[in-house]
Design a protein around this motif. Structure first.
Motif, PDB file in Angstrom:
ATOM      1  N   VAL A 255     -12.464   8.020   2.319  1.00 15.59           N
ATOM      2  CA  VAL A 255     -12.836   8.063   0.914  1.00 15.59           C
ATOM      3  C   VAL A 255     -12.290   6.806   0.234  1.00 15.59           C
ATOM      4  O   VAL A 255     -11.376   6.158   0.736  1.00 15.59           O
ATOM      5  N   ALA A 256     -12.872   6.466  -0.880  1.00 11.66           N
ATOM      6  CA  ALA A 256     -12.364   5.377  -1.713  1.00 11.66           C
ATOM      7  C   ALA A 256     -11.629   6.002  -2.894  1.00 11.66           C
ATOM      8  O   ALA A 256     -12.173   6.890  -3.558  1.00 11.66           O
ATOM      9  N   ILE A 257     -10.418   5.550  -3.145  1.00 11.51           N
ATOM     10  CA  ILE A 257      -9.596   6.116  -4.215  1.00 11.51           C
ATOM     11  C   ILE A 257      -9.328   5.030  -5.247  1.00 11.51           C
ATOM     12  O   ILE A 257      -8.678   4.022  -4.954  1.00 11.51           O
ATOM     13  N   LYS A 258      -9.837   5.237  -6.426  1.00 13.49           N
ATOM     14  CA  LYS A 258      -9.717   4.260  -7.509  1.00 13.49           C
ATOM     15  C   LYS A 258      -8.607   4.708  -8.453  1.00 13.49           C
ATOM     16  O   LYS A 258      -8.677   5.800  -9.046  1.00 13.49           O
ATOM     17  N   VAL A 259      -7.572   3.866  -8.610  1.00 14.51           N
ATOM     18  CA  VAL A 259      -6.390   4.212  -9.394  1.00 14.51           C
ATOM     19  C   VAL A 259      -6.304   3.297 -10.613  1.00 14.51           C
ATOM     20  O   VAL A 259      -6.419   2.065 -10.486  1.00 14.51           O
ATOM     21  N   LEU A 260      -6.106   3.868 -11.784  1.00 15.01           N
ATOM     22  CA  LEU A 260      -5.959   3.068 -12.995  1.00 15.01           C
ATOM     23  C   LEU A 260      -4.725   2.185 -12.889  1.00 15.01           C
ATOM     24  O   LEU A 260      -3.661   2.627 -12.448  1.00 15.01           O
ATOM     25  N   ALA A 261      -4.867   0.928 -13.297  1.00 12.24           N
ATOM     26  CA  ALA A 261      -3.748  -0.012 -13.229  1.00 12.24           C
ATOM     27  C   ALA A 261      -2.590   0.468 -14.100  1.00 12.24           C
ATOM     28  O   ALA A 261      -2.790   1.035 -15.178  1.00 12.24           O
ATOM     29  N   GLU A 262      -1.372   0.213 -13.612  1.00 13.15           N
ATOM     30  CA  GLU A 262      -0.175   0.716 -14.283  1.00 13.15           C
ATOM     31  C   GLU A 262      -0.056   0.200 -15.706  1.00 13.15           C
ATOM     32  O   GLU A 262       0.353   0.926 -16.625  1.00 13.15           O
ATOM     33  N   ASN A 263      -0.421  -1.069 -15.936  1.00  8.65           N
ATOM     34  CA  ASN A 263      -0.246  -1.650 -17.259  1.00  8.65           C
ATOM     35  C   ASN A 263      -1.229  -1.107 -18.293  1.00  8.65           C
ATOM     36  O   ASN A 263      -1.086  -1.357 -19.491  1.00  8.65           O
TER      37      ASN A 263
ATOM     38  N   ALA B 213       0.840  -1.198   0.000  1.00  8.56           N
ATOM     39  CA  ALA B 213       0.000   0.000   0.000  1.00  8.56           C
ATOM     40  C   ALA B 213       0.873   1.245   0.000  1.00  8.56           C
ATOM     41  O   ALA B 213       1.836   1.340   0.765  1.00  8.56           O
ATOM     42  N   PRO B 214       0.572   2.226  -0.845  1.00 10.37           N
ATOM     43  CA  PRO B 214       1.280   3.505  -0.783  1.00 10.37           C
ATOM     44  C   PRO B 214       0.905   4.248   0.492  1.00 10.37           C
ATOM     45  O   PRO B 214      -0.182   4.033   1.050  1.00 10.37           O
ATOM     46  N   GLU B 215       1.803   5.092   0.961  1.00  8.13           N
ATOM     47  CA  GLU B 215       1.491   5.867   2.166  1.00  8.13           C
ATOM     48  C   GLU B 215       0.463   6.954   1.863  1.00  8.13           C
ATOM     49  O   GLU B 215      -0.415   7.225   2.685  1.00  8.13           O
ATOM     50  N   ARG B 216       0.589   7.556   0.696  1.00 10.85           N
ATOM     51  CA  ARG B 216      -0.319   8.628   0.328  1.00 10.85           C
ATOM     52  C   ARG B 216      -0.624   8.550  -1.160  1.00 10.85           C
ATOM     53  O   ARG B 216       0.177   8.081  -1.968  1.00 10.85           O
ATOM     54  N   ILE B 217      -1.812   9.009  -1.526  1.00 16.79           N
ATOM     55  CA  ILE B 217      -2.173   9.279  -2.910  1.00 16.79           C
ATOM     56  C   ILE B 217      -2.656  10.715  -2.944  1.00 16.79           C
ATOM     57  O   ILE B 217      -3.713  11.039  -2.380  1.00 16.79           O
ATOM     58  N   GLY B 218      -1.865  11.576  -3.555  1.00 16.22           N
ATOM     59  CA  GLY B 218      -2.166  13.003  -3.486  1.00 16.22           C
ATOM     60  C   GLY B 218      -2.176  13.442  -2.042  1.00 16.22           C
ATOM     61  O   GLY B 218      -1.284  13.069  -1.258  1.00 16.22           O
TER      62      GLY B 218
ATOM     63  N   LEU C 268      -8.613   2.461   0.440  1.00 15.73           N
ATOM     64  CA  LEU C 268      -9.318   3.228   1.460  1.00 15.73           C
ATOM     65  C   LEU C 268      -8.393   4.331   1.941  1.00 15.73           C
ATOM     66  O   LEU C 268      -7.271   4.066   2.393  1.00 15.73           O
ATOM     67  N   GLY C 269      -8.832   5.564   1.796  1.00 14.52           N
ATOM     68  CA  GLY C 269      -8.008   6.701   2.190  1.00 14.52           C
ATOM     69  C   GLY C 269      -8.717   7.595   3.177  1.00 14.52           C
ATOM     70  O   GLY C 269      -9.907   7.425   3.473  1.00 14.52           O
TER      71      GLY C 269
ATOM     72  N   GLU D 260      -4.080  12.939 -10.532  1.00 14.77           N
ATOM     73  CA  GLU D 260      -3.101  12.178 -11.317  1.00 14.77           C
ATOM     74  C   GLU D 260      -1.850  11.964 -10.488  1.00 14.77           C
ATOM     75  O   GLU D 260      -1.347  12.891  -9.848  1.00 14.77           O
ATOM     76  N   LEU D 261      -1.359  10.725 -10.480  1.00 13.87           N
ATOM     77  CA  LEU D 261      -0.139  10.391  -9.754  1.00 13.87           C
ATOM     78  C   LEU D 261       1.091  10.890 -10.509  1.00 13.87           C
ATOM     79  O   LEU D 261       1.006  11.213 -11.703  1.00 13.87           O
ATOM     80  N   PRO D 262       2.261  10.944  -9.842  1.00 10.36           N
ATOM     81  CA  PRO D 262       3.480  11.365 -10.538  1.00 10.36           C
ATOM     82  C   PRO D 262       3.788  10.527 -11.775  1.00 10.36           C
ATOM     83  O   PRO D 262       4.405  11.030 -12.713  1.00 10.36           O
ATOM     84  N   ASP D 263       3.359   9.245 -11.783  1.00  9.94           N
ATOM     85  CA  ASP D 263       3.624   8.405 -12.959  1.00  9.94           C
ATOM     86  C   ASP D 263       2.536   8.544 -14.017  1.00  9.94           C
ATOM     87  O   ASP D 263       2.454   7.744 -14.951  1.00  9.94           O
ATOM     88  N   GLU D 264       1.677   9.566 -13.873  1.00 10.08           N
ATOM     89  CA  GLU D 264       0.635   9.937 -14.826  1.00 10.08           C
ATOM     90  C   GLU D 264      -0.591   9.029 -14.796  1.00 10.08           C
ATOM     91  O   GLU D 264      -1.476   9.134 -15.646  1.00 10.08           O
TER      92      GLU D 264
END
Length: 461
Positions: free
Chosen positions: A36-44, A3-8, A26-27, A78-82
């Motif tokens: 809040v629920a944070i939905k992140v697009l898969a990297e691939n 799990a990342p520590e933070r998203i934004g 869950l954030g 948007e995350l740093p990796d776009e």
């Protein structure tokens, strides 16, 4: 998965779920002080512009619709990796899939859930949106702030949804086997609201069949041999068969029509008149589009028949000039409670209140007054939640009568129900609350009758 520590700006607590296209965390929102629920697009999939755009489409749709029956989006980032992400309201009650995993849901609750799901999908269809992937995993629950109320049902995962205007032509095969309509199988599929009706039918089979679970599992025979559990009204099987017909032309046209048919199949065999309104007007407009109401199980108070004059509800907060020959009934707005926890005031008027719900030829009117709704809805917002999919809509008009600025919408040519249905919403004077009237005028009535009836309504705080 670490799990990342933070998203934004959001602190991440734990993983909620993941799929082929996205991961949900869950954030904690430090500004709102809420989860809040944070939905992140898969990297691939990040560099696939088609998938990326579909992911963002979900956020745009939910942001634009912003409806209590849909999972709400608070922000897009948007995350740093776009990789894009959506910040959504957290549905802490889990999913329908989770609940089914623990065993069959009691029949009465299963029927209620199916009606609520249909009401949520009807919101999408009223806005020209087809979901295309209605499954137990995409039906979520949010606990109501009032302990006595059931969890709110939310429609989630609109990543496969498309505007009906552009839903035909070359589209990728999308949907979940067992719930996906047959026409979604082909690469050149034409998909409209009837594909969601198929999904609603499959959900009904899952909830109400003898073996609760995925309708493709052994023991569940949705095609032809589908068997209902004990306690399910027999007519429900016919509704589900129609909804899951192989040809779209043989199904209900949309979710509102499915909801109306389900209500007809499940209504109690009682002559008592009533008015179905759950949380924030739940399904009342959808059901009355088919010319029916469902018993809410509340006590009904009746006033003596009078030749003229006004009638009042049991609290005295609503008075109405009674049309000649009409009688009145009502001891509260069923399912709609005010800040004090009591039923909010309501009144039903008709020449025959017992038959108004069942007989398309019997005119009548429902009038309700709500402080709670006034705090959460404008008249325009409440009116928008009462579409009548089986009717032709006339232009909304504004009229000021007896100190109330009414928004009035008329629906005509309704199939299988009242020939004319009028929805009117306004704000009562002196902050009395949101006042709502649903009128089915007599055959010789029309706009003159409707305006005369509205002019005879008085409300007070």
């Amino acid at each position: 998965m670490i799990a990342p520590e933070r998203i934004g700006p959001y602190r991440i607590e734990r993983l909620l779920g993941y799929g082929s296209f996205a991961t949900v965390w869950l954030g904690h929102d430090p500004t709102l002080g809420a989860r809040v629920a944070i939905k992140v697009l898969a990297e691939n999939w990040c560099q696939d512009l088609r998938v990326r755009e579909r992911f963002l489409d979900e956020g745009r749709l939910l942001w634009r619709l912003d409806h209590e029956r849909l999972v709400r989006v608070h922000a897009v980032g948007e995350l740093p990796d776009e990789r894009p992400y959506l910040v959504m309201a957290c549905a802490e009650g889990g999913s329908l899939r989770d609940r089914l995993a623990t065993g069959p849901i009691p029949v009465a609750e299963a029927l209620r859930l199916l009606a609520e799901i249909a009401a949520g999908v009807a919101v999408l269809h009223a806005d020209g949106i087809v979901h295309r992937d209605l499954t137990p995993g995409n039906i979520l629950f949010r606990p109501d702030s009032r302990p006595e109320m059931p969890d709110q049902v939310l429609i989630a995962d609109l990543g496969l949804a498309k505007a009906l205007a552009v839903a035909s032509g070359l589209t990728a095969r999308a949907g979940t086997p067992g719930y996906m309509a047959p026409e979604q199988e082909g690469p050149l599929s034409t998909v409209d609201a009837r594909a969601d009706v198929f999904g609603l039918g499959r959900l009904g089979e899952t909830l109400l069949g003898r073996s609760a679970g995925d309708p493709t599992e052994p023991g569940v025979e949705p095609a032809g041999g589908f068997a209902l559990r004990d306690g399910v009204p027999a007519l429900v099987a016919r509704v589900l068969r129609t909804a899951t017909a192989r040809s779209p032309a043989d199904r209900y046209p949309d979710a509102a029509a499915f909801a109306a048919a389900l209500a007809r199949a499940t209504r109690a065999p009682t002559r008592a008149s009533s008015f179905l309104v759950r949380r924030r007007g739940f399904l009342f407009g959808v059901l009355l589009a088919a010319g029916l109401a469902v018993s809410a199980g509340v006590a009904v108070h009746r006033w003596p028949d009078q030749d003229s004059g006004t009638v009042a509800d049991s609290t005295g907060r609503i008075t109405v000039a009674r049309p000649p020959g009409w009688r009145s009934a009502g001891a509260g707005w069923a399912g709609q409670r005010g800040p004090d926890g009591d039923l909010e005031p309501a009144l039903l008027l008709s020449p025959d209140p017992d038959r108004w719900a069942d007989d398309p030829a019997v005119p009548g009117a429902f009038v309700g007054l709500s402080l709670s709704l006034a705090g959460s809805h404008t008249p325009a917002e409440y009116l928008a939640e009462h579409p009548h999919a089986e009717c032709a809509a006339e232009p909304v008009r504004n009229v000021r009568l007896a100190g109330v600025d009414w928004l009035v919408a008329a629906y005509t040519g309704c199939r299988g129900g009242k020939p004319v249905i009028v929805e009117a919403v306004g704000v009562g004077p002196d902050r009395a609350g949101l006042v709502y009237a649903q009128i089915t005028p007599p055959s010789d009535g029309g706009a003159g009758f409707v305006d005369g009836f509205l002019a005879g309504i008085r409300v007070r705080r």
